[in-house]
Design an enzyme around this catalytic site. Structure first.
Site, PDB file in Angstrom:
ATOM      1  N   ASN A  94       4.838   5.407 -11.235  1.00  0.00           N
ATOM      2  CA  ASN A  94       5.078   4.641 -10.019  1.00  0.00           C
ATOM      3  C   ASN A  94       6.219   5.314  -9.269  1.00  0.00           C
ATOM      4  O   ASN A  94       7.277   5.590  -9.855  1.00  0.00           O
ATOM      5  CB  ASN A  94       5.434   3.188 -10.355  1.00  0.00           C
ATOM      6  CG  ASN A  94       5.647   2.345  -9.110  1.00  0.00           C
ATOM      7  OD1 ASN A  94       6.582   2.552  -8.348  1.00  0.00           O
ATOM      8  ND2 ASN A  94       4.785   1.361  -8.917  1.00  0.00           N
TER       9      ASN A  94
ATOM     10  N   SER B 140       0.648   1.791  -7.559  1.00  0.00           N
ATOM     11  CA  SER B 140       1.425   1.209  -6.464  1.00  0.00           C
ATOM     12  C   SER B 140       1.538  -0.281  -6.720  1.00  0.00           C
ATOM     13  O   SER B 140       0.527  -0.946  -6.981  1.00  0.00           O
ATOM     14  CB  SER B 140       0.744   1.466  -5.123  1.00  0.00           C
ATOM     15  OG  SER B 140       1.565   1.080  -4.048  1.00  0.00           O
ATOM     16  N   GLU B 141       2.753  -0.818  -6.656  1.00  0.00           N
ATOM     17  CA  GLU B 141       2.972  -2.187  -7.109  1.00  0.00           C
ATOM     18  C   GLU B 141       2.259  -3.240  -6.276  1.00  0.00           C
ATOM     19  O   GLU B 141       2.154  -4.396  -6.682  1.00  0.00           O
ATOM     20  CB  GLU B 141       4.468  -2.516  -7.195  1.00  0.00           C
ATOM     21  CG  GLU B 141       5.255  -2.331  -5.927  1.00  0.00           C
ATOM     22  CD  GLU B 141       6.000  -1.015  -5.894  1.00  0.00           C
ATOM     23  OE1 GLU B 141       7.142  -0.999  -5.423  1.00  0.00           O
ATOM     24  OE2 GLU B 141       5.433  -0.003  -6.341  1.00  0.00           O
ATOM     25  N   ASN B 142       1.748  -2.873  -5.102  1.00  0.00           N
ATOM     26  CA  ASN B 142       0.982  -3.838  -4.310  1.00  0.00           C
ATOM     27  C   ASN B 142      -0.476  -3.937  -4.752  1.00  0.00           C
ATOM     28  O   ASN B 142      -1.269  -4.608  -4.097  1.00  0.00           O
ATOM     29  CB  ASN B 142       1.070  -3.506  -2.817  1.00  0.00           C
ATOM     30  CG  ASN B 142       0.554  -2.122  -2.479  1.00  0.00           C
ATOM     31  OD1 ASN B 142       0.902  -1.144  -3.133  1.00  0.00           O
ATOM     32  ND2 ASN B 142      -0.261  -2.019  -1.452  1.00  0.00           N
TER      33      ASN B 142
ATOM     34  N   SER C 220      -0.433  -6.408 -11.263  1.00  0.00           N
ATOM     35  CA  SER C 220       0.276  -5.141 -11.103  1.00  0.00           C
ATOM     36  C   SER C 220       1.626  -5.177 -11.803  1.00  0.00           C
ATOM     37  O   SER C 220       2.000  -4.251 -12.530  1.00  0.00           O
ATOM     38  CB  SER C 220       0.470  -4.844  -9.613  1.00  0.00           C
ATOM     39  OG  SER C 220       1.136  -3.623  -9.430  1.00  0.00           O
TER      40      SER C 220
END
EC number: 2.8.3.5
Length: 519
Positions: A322, A345-347, A387
Protein backbone atom coordinates in the site's frame (compact mmCIF):
# COMPACT_ATOMS: atom_id res chain seq x y z
CA UNK A 1 -44.43 -40.40 -8.03
CA UNK A 2 -47.70 -38.46 -7.42
CA UNK A 3 -48.78 -36.24 -10.29
CA UNK A 4 -48.90 -32.46 -9.94
CA UNK A 5 -52.70 -32.67 -9.93
CA UNK A 6 -52.61 -35.15 -7.03
CA UNK A 7 -50.26 -32.87 -5.06
CA UNK A 8 -52.53 -29.89 -5.64
CA UNK A 9 -55.56 -31.88 -4.42
CA UNK A 10 -53.68 -33.01 -1.29
CA UNK A 11 -52.63 -29.41 -0.60
CA UNK A 12 -56.24 -28.27 -0.98
CA UNK A 13 -57.45 -30.91 1.48
CA UNK A 14 -54.81 -29.90 4.03
CA UNK A 15 -55.72 -26.24 3.63
CA UNK A 16 -59.40 -26.98 4.17
CA UNK A 17 -58.54 -28.75 7.43
CA UNK A 18 -56.23 -25.91 8.58
CA UNK A 19 -57.27 -22.84 10.54
CA UNK A 20 -58.28 -19.70 8.61
CA UNK A 21 -55.00 -17.98 9.67
CA UNK A 22 -52.88 -20.91 8.41
CA UNK A 23 -54.76 -20.91 5.10
CA UNK A 24 -54.15 -17.16 4.73
CA UNK A 25 -50.41 -17.48 5.42
CA UNK A 26 -50.01 -20.40 3.04
CA UNK A 27 -51.70 -18.52 0.23
CA UNK A 28 -49.63 -15.39 0.95
CA UNK A 29 -46.22 -17.05 0.82
CA UNK A 30 -47.12 -19.37 -2.05
CA UNK A 31 -47.96 -16.43 -4.28
CA UNK A 32 -45.05 -14.98 -6.28
CA UNK A 33 -47.26 -12.16 -7.51
CA UNK A 34 -47.89 -11.12 -3.93
CA UNK A 35 -44.14 -11.04 -3.20
CA UNK A 36 -43.61 -8.80 -6.21
CA UNK A 37 -45.89 -6.23 -4.66
CA UNK A 38 -42.94 -5.29 -2.42
CA UNK A 39 -41.72 -2.11 -4.04
CA UNK A 40 -39.29 0.17 -2.20
CA UNK A 41 -38.91 2.56 -5.13
CA UNK A 42 -40.26 6.04 -4.47
CA UNK A 43 -40.85 8.60 -7.20
CA UNK A 44 -38.43 11.30 -6.09
CA UNK A 45 -35.70 12.23 -3.65
CA UNK A 46 -38.07 14.82 -2.18
CA UNK A 47 -40.56 12.09 -1.36
CA UNK A 48 -37.82 9.88 0.12
CA UNK A 49 -36.55 12.49 2.59
CA UNK A 50 -39.71 14.46 3.31
CA UNK A 51 -39.89 13.16 6.91
CA UNK A 52 -36.21 13.77 7.71
CA UNK A 53 -35.76 15.34 11.14
CA UNK A 54 -33.32 17.96 12.39
CA UNK A 55 -30.61 16.89 14.85
CA UNK A 56 -30.35 13.48 13.17
CA UNK A 57 -27.24 11.44 12.52
CA UNK A 58 -26.72 11.09 8.76
CA UNK A 59 -24.35 8.46 7.35
CA UNK A 60 -23.22 9.38 3.88
CA UNK A 61 -21.34 7.01 1.56
CA UNK A 62 -18.55 8.12 -0.72
CA UNK A 63 -14.81 8.63 -0.91
CA UNK A 64 -13.72 11.98 -2.28
CA UNK A 65 -16.33 12.51 -5.01
CA UNK A 66 -16.60 8.80 -5.85
CA UNK A 67 -19.78 6.95 -4.90
CA UNK A 68 -21.38 10.02 -3.33
CA UNK A 69 -25.22 10.15 -3.10
CA UNK A 70 -25.41 13.66 -4.57
CA UNK A 71 -29.09 13.51 -5.54
CA UNK A 72 -30.10 13.02 -1.90
CA UNK A 73 -27.59 15.54 -0.56
CA UNK A 74 -28.76 18.18 -3.03
CA UNK A 75 -32.35 17.57 -1.96
CA UNK A 76 -31.53 18.09 1.72
CA UNK A 77 -29.76 21.33 0.80
CA UNK A 78 -33.13 22.55 -0.51
CA UNK A 79 -34.71 21.77 2.91
CA UNK A 80 -33.30 24.57 5.11
CA UNK A 81 -35.57 23.56 7.99
CA UNK A 82 -33.44 20.41 8.44
CA UNK A 83 -30.55 21.57 10.62
CA UNK A 84 -28.25 20.39 13.40
CA UNK A 85 -27.15 17.30 11.50
CA UNK A 86 -24.30 15.08 12.64
CA UNK A 87 -22.85 13.92 9.34
CA UNK A 88 -20.70 10.79 9.20
CA UNK A 89 -18.58 10.38 6.08
CA UNK A 90 -14.98 9.74 5.12
CA UNK A 91 -14.69 13.39 4.11
CA UNK A 92 -16.98 16.35 3.46
CA UNK A 93 -16.67 16.61 -0.29
CA UNK A 94 -15.34 19.83 -1.75
CA UNK A 95 -16.81 23.33 -1.76
CA UNK A 96 -19.93 23.22 -3.92
CA UNK A 97 -20.16 19.44 -4.13
CA UNK A 98 -21.19 16.56 -1.89
CA UNK A 99 -21.47 17.31 1.80
CA UNK A 100 -19.60 20.53 1.08
CA UNK A 101 -23.02 21.92 0.15
CA UNK A 102 -24.51 21.11 3.56
CA UNK A 103 -21.50 22.67 5.26
CA UNK A 104 -22.00 25.87 3.29
CA UNK A 105 -25.73 25.92 4.11
CA UNK A 106 -24.88 25.49 7.83
CA UNK A 107 -27.14 22.44 8.12
CA UNK A 108 -24.33 20.33 9.63
CA UNK A 109 -23.32 21.02 13.22
CA UNK A 110 -20.86 18.13 13.58
CA UNK A 111 -18.76 16.01 11.22
CA UNK A 112 -17.37 12.58 12.03
CA UNK A 113 -14.75 12.02 9.35
CA UNK A 114 -11.24 10.77 8.72
CA UNK A 115 -10.08 13.47 6.36
CA UNK A 116 -10.44 17.19 5.75
CA UNK A 117 -8.13 17.16 2.76
CA UNK A 118 -8.22 20.04 0.32
CA UNK A 119 -11.58 21.37 1.56
CA UNK A 120 -10.40 24.77 2.83
CA UNK A 121 -13.94 25.83 3.76
CA UNK A 122 -14.29 22.80 6.03
CA UNK A 123 -10.84 23.41 7.53
CA UNK A 124 -11.56 27.06 8.32
CA UNK A 125 -15.02 26.33 9.75
CA UNK A 126 -13.42 23.84 12.13
CA UNK A 127 -10.52 26.07 13.17
CA UNK A 128 -12.88 29.02 13.75
CA UNK A 129 -15.32 27.03 15.88
CA UNK A 130 -18.17 27.03 13.37
CA UNK A 131 -18.42 23.24 13.30
CA UNK A 132 -17.48 20.35 15.55
CA UNK A 133 -15.18 17.73 14.05
CA UNK A 134 -14.53 14.27 15.44
CA UNK A 135 -11.55 13.10 13.42
CA UNK A 136 -11.43 9.30 13.26
CA UNK A 137 -8.90 7.00 11.59
CA UNK A 138 -10.37 5.85 8.30
CA UNK A 139 -10.38 2.16 9.11
CA UNK A 140 -11.84 2.83 12.54
CA UNK A 141 -14.57 4.94 10.95
CA UNK A 142 -15.48 2.13 8.56
CA UNK A 143 -15.52 -0.40 11.38
CA UNK A 144 -17.59 1.84 13.67
CA UNK A 145 -20.21 2.01 10.92
CA UNK A 146 -20.02 -1.72 10.19
CA UNK A 147 -20.23 -2.62 13.89
CA UNK A 148 -23.28 -0.42 14.39
CA UNK A 149 -25.05 -2.27 11.61
CA UNK A 150 -24.03 -5.67 12.99
CA UNK A 151 -25.34 -5.08 16.51
CA UNK A 152 -21.86 -4.77 18.05
CA UNK A 153 -21.70 -1.79 20.46
CA UNK A 154 -17.90 -1.50 20.64
CA UNK A 155 -14.65 -3.16 19.55
CA UNK A 156 -10.88 -2.95 20.04
CA UNK A 157 -8.50 -1.86 17.30
CA UNK A 158 -4.71 -1.48 17.17
CA UNK A 159 -5.05 1.79 15.22
CA UNK A 160 -4.29 5.08 17.03
CA UNK A 161 -2.72 3.60 20.17
CA UNK A 162 -0.35 6.19 21.63
CA UNK A 163 -1.90 9.07 19.67
CA UNK A 164 -4.19 11.97 20.62
CA UNK A 165 -7.15 9.79 19.63
CA UNK A 166 -6.33 7.36 22.41
CA UNK A 167 -5.27 9.92 25.02
CA UNK A 168 -8.27 12.21 24.53
CA UNK A 169 -6.25 15.22 23.41
CA UNK A 170 -7.90 15.68 20.02
CA UNK A 171 -9.65 19.06 19.67
CA UNK A 172 -13.33 18.57 18.83
CA UNK A 173 -14.45 22.19 18.91
CA UNK A 174 -12.70 25.57 18.89
CA UNK A 175 -13.60 29.03 20.09
CA UNK A 176 -13.87 31.69 17.40
CA UNK A 177 -10.33 32.84 18.23
CA UNK A 178 -8.97 29.37 17.45
CA UNK A 179 -8.38 28.22 21.02
CA UNK A 180 -9.72 24.79 21.94
CA UNK A 181 -13.16 24.70 23.50
CA UNK A 182 -13.66 20.96 23.81
CA UNK A 183 -11.40 17.90 23.60
CA UNK A 184 -12.22 14.30 22.80
CA UNK A 185 -12.63 11.63 25.46
CA UNK A 186 -9.72 9.27 26.25
CA UNK A 187 -10.20 5.70 25.04
CA UNK A 188 -10.07 2.54 27.08
CA UNK A 189 -6.99 0.42 26.34
CA UNK A 190 -6.60 -3.32 26.79
CA UNK A 191 -3.75 -5.67 26.03
CA UNK A 192 -4.41 -8.81 23.99
CA UNK A 193 -1.58 -11.27 23.26
CA UNK A 194 0.97 -8.69 24.35
CA UNK A 195 -0.30 -5.88 22.10
CA UNK A 196 -2.26 -2.76 23.11
CA UNK A 197 -5.65 -2.08 21.56
CA UNK A 198 -7.93 0.94 21.71
CA UNK A 199 -11.66 0.61 22.35
CA UNK A 200 -13.99 2.37 19.91
CA UNK A 201 -17.76 2.60 20.12
CA UNK A 202 -20.02 1.85 17.19
CA UNK A 203 -21.83 4.62 15.34
CA UNK A 204 -25.61 4.39 15.09
CA UNK A 205 -27.21 6.25 12.21
CA UNK A 206 -30.70 7.63 11.90
CA UNK A 207 -30.41 7.93 8.13
CA UNK A 208 -27.98 6.51 5.58
CA UNK A 209 -27.62 7.93 2.07
CA UNK A 210 -26.13 5.31 -0.24
CA UNK A 211 -25.04 5.52 -3.89
CA UNK A 212 -25.46 2.31 -5.93
CA UNK A 213 -24.92 1.36 -9.52
CA UNK A 214 -28.00 -0.87 -9.63
CA UNK A 215 -30.88 -1.48 -7.25
CA UNK A 216 -34.09 -3.45 -7.61
CA UNK A 217 -37.57 -2.92 -6.20
CA UNK A 218 -36.80 -5.18 -3.25
CA UNK A 219 -33.96 -2.87 -2.24
CA UNK A 220 -31.08 -5.14 -3.28
CA UNK A 221 -28.16 -2.96 -4.35
CA UNK A 222 -24.98 -3.46 -6.36
CA UNK A 223 -21.96 -1.16 -6.29
CA UNK A 224 -19.45 -0.54 -9.06
CA UNK A 225 -15.68 -0.68 -8.53
CA UNK A 226 -14.31 1.82 -5.99
CA UNK A 227 -17.74 3.41 -5.56
CA UNK A 228 -18.42 0.69 -2.97
CA UNK A 229 -16.16 2.41 -0.38
CA UNK A 230 -18.29 3.25 2.71
CA UNK A 231 -21.66 2.68 1.06
CA UNK A 232 -22.10 -0.94 2.14
CA UNK A 233 -21.17 -0.46 5.80
CA UNK A 234 -23.31 2.65 6.10
CA UNK A 235 -26.24 1.12 4.23
CA UNK A 236 -26.38 -1.72 6.76
CA UNK A 237 -26.35 0.64 9.71
CA UNK A 238 -29.13 3.20 9.78
CA UNK A 239 -32.75 3.11 10.89
CA UNK A 240 -33.68 4.51 7.48
CA UNK A 241 -31.43 3.64 4.52
CA UNK A 242 -32.14 5.38 1.23
CA UNK A 243 -30.38 4.11 -1.87
CA UNK A 244 -30.02 6.29 -4.92
CA UNK A 245 -29.25 4.08 -7.90
CA UNK A 246 -28.06 4.84 -11.40
CA UNK A 247 -30.16 1.95 -12.70
CA UNK A 248 -33.36 0.63 -11.11
CA UNK A 249 -34.14 -2.89 -12.27
CA UNK A 250 -36.66 -5.64 -11.68
CA UNK A 251 -36.07 -8.32 -9.01
CA UNK A 252 -33.86 -11.05 -10.46
CA UNK A 253 -31.96 -8.77 -12.83
CA UNK A 254 -29.12 -8.48 -10.34
CA UNK A 255 -27.33 -11.82 -9.99
CA UNK A 256 -27.74 -12.96 -6.36
CA UNK A 257 -23.95 -13.27 -6.07
CA UNK A 258 -23.63 -9.64 -7.18
CA UNK A 259 -25.89 -8.19 -4.48
CA UNK A 260 -23.56 -6.14 -2.28
CA UNK A 261 -26.26 -4.66 -0.04
CA UNK A 262 -29.27 -6.98 0.56
CA UNK A 263 -32.70 -5.38 0.51
CA UNK A 264 -33.38 -6.22 4.16
CA UNK A 265 -31.25 -3.20 5.08
CA UNK A 266 -32.84 -0.80 2.60
CA UNK A 267 -35.90 1.34 3.28
CA UNK A 268 -36.30 3.29 0.04
CA UNK A 269 -34.82 3.42 -3.45
CA UNK A 270 -34.73 6.46 -5.73
CA UNK A 271 -33.41 7.19 -9.19
CA UNK A 272 -30.06 9.00 -9.12
CA UNK A 273 -30.22 12.12 -11.27
CA UNK A 274 -26.91 13.82 -10.46
CA UNK A 275 -23.86 13.63 -12.69
CA UNK A 276 -20.85 11.72 -11.39
CA UNK A 277 -17.82 13.90 -10.68
CA UNK A 278 -14.07 13.30 -10.66
CA UNK A 279 -11.95 15.19 -8.14
CA UNK A 280 -8.53 14.65 -9.74
CA UNK A 281 -8.22 13.62 -13.38
CA UNK A 282 -4.77 12.12 -13.88
CA UNK A 283 -3.84 10.52 -17.19
CA UNK A 284 -1.16 8.10 -18.26
CA UNK A 285 2.08 9.63 -19.48
CA UNK A 286 5.29 8.24 -20.86
CA UNK A 287 7.61 6.87 -18.16
CA UNK A 288 10.00 9.81 -18.27
CA UNK A 289 7.23 12.42 -18.49
CA UNK A 290 5.42 10.87 -15.52
CA UNK A 291 8.53 10.86 -13.37
CA UNK A 292 9.45 14.42 -14.30
CA UNK A 293 5.98 15.77 -13.53
CA UNK A 294 5.68 14.18 -10.11
CA UNK A 295 9.28 14.66 -9.00
CA UNK A 296 9.36 18.40 -9.66
CA UNK A 297 12.34 20.08 -11.27
CA UNK A 298 15.96 20.95 -10.62
CA UNK A 299 17.58 19.97 -7.35
CA UNK A 300 14.23 18.96 -5.84
CA UNK A 301 13.63 16.44 -8.62
CA UNK A 302 17.12 15.00 -8.18
CA UNK A 303 16.58 14.52 -4.44
CA UNK A 304 13.20 12.92 -4.86
CA UNK A 305 14.30 10.59 -7.62
CA UNK A 306 17.12 9.34 -5.41
CA UNK A 307 14.62 8.63 -2.62
CA UNK A 308 12.09 6.93 -4.88
CA UNK A 309 14.68 4.78 -6.63
CA UNK A 310 15.89 3.52 -3.27
CA UNK A 311 12.34 2.90 -2.04
CA UNK A 312 11.70 0.73 -5.12
CA UNK A 313 14.35 -1.71 -3.85
CA UNK A 314 12.02 -2.61 -0.96
CA UNK A 315 9.56 -4.36 -3.26
CA UNK A 316 9.92 -8.13 -3.38
CA UNK A 317 8.21 -10.50 -5.77
CA UNK A 318 4.71 -11.49 -4.64
CA UNK A 319 4.31 -8.67 -2.12
CA UNK A 320 1.06 -6.89 -1.32
CA UNK A 321 1.83 -3.21 -0.84
CA UNK A 322 0.00 0.00 0.00
CA UNK A 323 1.51 3.31 -1.08
CA UNK A 324 0.87 6.80 0.22
CA UNK A 325 0.27 9.69 -2.16
CA UNK A 326 3.19 11.70 -3.55
CA UNK A 327 6.65 10.15 -3.74
CA UNK A 328 5.55 6.67 -2.59
CA UNK A 329 3.20 6.33 -5.59
CA UNK A 330 6.18 6.78 -7.94
CA UNK A 331 8.14 3.85 -6.55
CA UNK A 332 6.53 1.18 -8.80
CA UNK A 333 7.90 3.06 -11.84
CA UNK A 334 11.41 2.07 -10.73
CA UNK A 335 10.71 -1.55 -9.83
CA UNK A 336 12.50 -4.19 -11.88
CA UNK A 337 10.09 -5.80 -14.42
CA UNK A 338 10.87 -9.23 -12.98
CA UNK A 339 9.24 -8.22 -9.67
CA UNK A 340 5.46 -8.49 -9.51
CA UNK A 341 3.71 -6.61 -6.71
CA UNK A 342 -0.01 -6.28 -6.01
CA UNK A 343 -0.91 -2.74 -4.98
CA UNK A 344 -3.75 -2.24 -2.51
CA UNK A 345 -5.65 1.03 -2.19
CA UNK A 346 -7.48 1.55 1.08
CA UNK A 347 -10.63 2.81 -0.66
CA UNK A 348 -11.28 -0.75 -1.82
CA UNK A 349 -8.98 -1.95 -4.62
CA UNK A 350 -6.52 -4.83 -4.78
CA UNK A 351 -4.65 -4.89 -8.06
CA UNK A 352 -4.35 -1.17 -8.67
CA UNK A 353 -3.35 -0.35 -12.22
CA UNK A 354 -1.75 2.69 -13.89
CA UNK A 355 -3.42 6.00 -14.69
CA UNK A 356 -5.92 5.84 -17.59
CA UNK A 357 -5.37 7.17 -21.08
CA UNK A 358 -6.99 10.52 -21.80
CA UNK A 359 -10.69 10.04 -22.45
CA UNK A 360 -10.82 6.69 -20.62
CA UNK A 361 -11.26 8.06 -17.09
CA UNK A 362 -13.90 6.33 -14.98
CA UNK A 363 -15.42 8.24 -12.02
CA UNK A 364 -15.87 4.91 -10.22
CA UNK A 365 -12.15 4.12 -10.38
CA UNK A 366 -9.97 6.28 -8.16
CA UNK A 367 -7.09 5.63 -5.77
CA UNK A 368 -6.71 6.80 -2.17
CA UNK A 369 -5.42 10.14 -3.46
CA UNK A 370 -8.72 10.61 -5.39
CA UNK A 371 -6.84 10.25 -8.69
CA UNK A 372 -8.25 8.38 -11.68
CA UNK A 373 -6.75 4.90 -12.07
CA UNK A 374 -7.29 1.58 -13.84
CA UNK A 375 -7.42 -2.03 -12.68
CA UNK A 376 -4.90 -4.72 -13.50
CA UNK A 377 -6.13 -8.13 -14.75
CA UNK A 378 -7.16 -10.17 -11.74
CA UNK A 379 -7.99 -7.15 -9.59
CA UNK A 380 -10.59 -7.27 -6.83
CA UNK A 381 -12.82 -4.51 -5.47
CA UNK A 382 -14.57 -4.34 -2.10
CA UNK A 383 -15.81 -1.99 0.60
CA UNK A 384 -13.69 0.15 2.92
CA UNK A 385 -14.52 -1.99 5.94
CA UNK A 386 -13.04 -5.09 4.26
CA UNK A 387 -10.08 -3.11 2.95
CA UNK A 388 -9.06 -2.05 6.43
CA UNK A 389 -9.64 -5.55 7.75
CA UNK A 390 -6.85 -6.60 5.38
CA UNK A 391 -4.68 -3.79 6.71
CA UNK A 392 -5.25 -4.25 10.45
CA UNK A 393 -4.78 -8.02 10.21
CA UNK A 394 -1.33 -7.54 8.68
CA UNK A 395 -2.09 -8.89 5.20
CA UNK A 396 -0.22 -5.96 3.66
CA UNK A 397 3.50 -6.77 3.48
CA UNK A 398 4.77 -3.25 2.86
CA UNK A 399 3.50 0.30 3.19
CA UNK A 400 5.46 3.34 2.05
CA UNK A 401 4.42 6.70 3.46
CA UNK A 402 5.54 10.28 3.53
CA UNK A 403 6.29 11.99 6.84
CA UNK A 404 6.71 15.35 8.49
CA UNK A 405 8.78 13.92 11.34
CA UNK A 406 10.14 10.56 12.52
CA UNK A 407 11.61 9.93 15.96
CA UNK A 408 14.68 7.95 16.99
CA UNK A 409 12.46 5.04 18.10
CA UNK A 410 10.29 4.95 14.98
CA UNK A 411 7.39 7.21 15.99
CA UNK A 412 5.69 8.79 12.96
CA UNK A 413 4.01 12.19 12.55
CA UNK A 414 2.43 12.88 9.17
CA UNK A 415 -1.11 14.21 9.56
CA UNK A 416 -1.00 17.72 11.00
CA UNK A 417 1.01 20.94 10.92
CA UNK A 418 0.41 23.85 13.32
CA UNK A 419 -2.51 25.91 12.03
CA UNK A 420 -3.37 23.36 9.34
CA UNK A 421 -5.46 20.23 9.47
CA UNK A 422 -5.59 17.51 6.84
CA UNK A 423 -6.80 14.56 8.89
CA UNK A 424 -5.65 11.01 9.48
CA UNK A 425 -6.94 9.29 6.38
CA UNK A 426 -5.88 5.65 6.54
CA UNK A 427 -2.36 6.22 7.89
CA UNK A 428 -3.08 5.30 11.54
CA UNK A 429 -4.45 1.95 10.41
CA UNK A 430 -1.62 1.34 7.94
CA UNK A 431 1.05 1.69 10.64
CA UNK A 432 -0.86 -0.21 13.34
CA UNK A 433 0.72 -3.62 12.65
CA UNK A 434 4.49 -3.03 12.33
CA UNK A 435 5.01 -6.61 13.48
CA UNK A 436 3.49 -7.78 10.19
CA UNK A 437 3.61 -4.80 7.83
CA UNK A 438 6.96 -3.16 7.11
CA UNK A 439 6.54 0.61 7.34
CA UNK A 440 8.95 2.59 5.16
CA UNK A 441 9.09 6.40 5.28
CA UNK A 442 10.26 8.41 2.28
CA UNK A 443 10.93 12.09 2.95
CA UNK A 444 13.46 14.86 2.49
CA UNK A 445 16.01 14.95 5.29
CA UNK A 446 15.21 18.50 6.45
CA UNK A 447 12.22 20.83 6.18
CA UNK A 448 12.07 23.99 4.07
CA UNK A 449 13.85 25.92 6.80
CA UNK A 450 16.69 23.40 6.94
CA UNK A 451 15.57 21.93 10.28
CA UNK A 452 15.99 18.19 10.92
CA UNK A 453 12.96 15.98 10.42
CA UNK A 454 14.55 12.95 12.14
CA UNK A 455 14.26 13.89 15.81
CA UNK A 456 14.75 12.52 19.30
CA UNK A 457 10.99 12.89 19.73
CA UNK A 458 8.36 14.06 17.26
CA UNK A 459 7.08 17.55 17.95
CA UNK A 460 3.91 17.17 15.88
CA UNK A 461 0.98 14.91 16.89
CA UNK A 462 1.74 11.25 16.23
CA UNK A 463 0.27 9.03 13.56
CA UNK A 464 1.73 5.95 15.19
CA UNK A 465 4.15 5.01 17.94
CA UNK A 466 7.17 2.73 17.30
CA UNK A 467 6.03 1.80 13.81
CA UNK A 468 8.62 2.93 11.22
CA UNK A 469 11.14 0.25 10.24
CA UNK A 470 13.10 2.11 7.56
CA UNK A 471 13.72 5.80 6.78
CA UNK A 472 14.84 6.81 3.28
CA UNK A 473 15.93 10.38 2.56
CA UNK A 474 18.02 11.96 -0.18
CA UNK A 475 21.04 11.74 2.15
CA UNK A 476 20.75 8.42 3.93
CA UNK A 477 18.92 5.22 4.78
CA UNK A 478 18.33 4.31 8.43
CA UNK A 479 17.13 1.08 9.95
CA UNK A 480 15.00 1.64 13.03
CA UNK A 481 15.04 -0.52 16.13
CA UNK A 482 12.11 0.36 18.37
CA UNK A 483 14.27 -0.16 21.47
CA UNK A 484 17.80 0.78 20.45
CA UNK A 485 17.11 3.48 17.88
CA UNK A 486 18.66 4.30 14.50
CA UNK A 487 21.42 2.67 12.51
CA UNK A 488 22.81 4.34 9.39
CA UNK A 489 23.12 1.62 6.74
CA UNK A 490 23.49 3.64 3.52
CA UNK A 491 24.58 7.13 2.49
CA UNK A 492 24.13 9.01 -0.76
CA UNK A 493 27.15 9.20 -3.01
CA UNK A 494 29.38 12.12 -1.98
CA UNK A 495 27.63 12.57 1.39
CA UNK A 496 29.68 12.04 4.55
CA UNK A 497 28.59 10.65 7.89
CA UNK A 498 29.48 14.02 9.45
CA UNK A 499 27.12 15.85 7.09
CA UNK A 500 24.34 13.42 7.96
CA UNK A 501 24.95 13.91 11.69
CA UNK A 502 24.77 17.67 11.22
CA UNK A 503 21.31 17.39 9.69
CA UNK A 504 19.92 14.71 12.03
CA UNK A 505 18.84 15.55 15.57
CA UNK A 506 18.38 11.94 16.66
CA UNK A 507 21.54 10.01 17.54
CA UNK A 508 22.40 7.04 15.36
CA UNK A 509 24.90 4.22 15.15
CA UNK A 510 26.87 3.59 11.97
CA UNK A 511 26.37 0.12 10.56
CA UNK A 512 29.43 -2.07 10.01
CA UNK A 513 28.43 -2.64 6.41
CA UNK A 514 27.74 1.03 5.61
CA UNK A 515 27.52 1.43 1.86
CA UNK A 516 26.54 3.91 -0.84
CA UNK A 517 22.77 4.17 -1.29
CA UNK A 518 21.32 1.52 -3.60
CA UNK A 519 19.86 2.83 -6.85
Amino acid sequence: MPSSITLCLRTAVHLNKASPRARHLARTFASSSRRNEINKVVLSAEEAVKDMKSDSTLLCGGFGLCGVPDTLINTVERMPHVTGLTAVSNNAGVPGSGLGKLLASKQIKKMIASYVGENKVFEQMYLKGEIELELTPQGTLAERCRAGGAGIPAFYTPAAFGTVVQTGELPLLHHSDGTVKEYSQPRDVKVFKGKSYVMEEAIDGDYAFVKAWKADKLGNAMFRFAAANFNGAMGRNAKVTIVEAEHIVEPGEIDPAAVHLPGIYVTKVIQSTSAKNIEKVVNAKGPEEAKAGALGSGDTASKRERIVRRAAKEFKNGMYANLGIGMPMLAPSFVDPSVEVQLQSENGILGLGPYPQKGEEDPDLINAGKETVTLRPGAAVFGSDESFGMIRSGRIDLTILGAMQVSAKGDLANWMLPGKIKGFGGAMDLVSRPDKTKVVVTMEHTDKEGRPKILNQCQFPLTGRACVSLIITELAVFEVDFTNGLTLIEHAEGVTVEEIRGKTEAPFAVGEGLRVMLQ
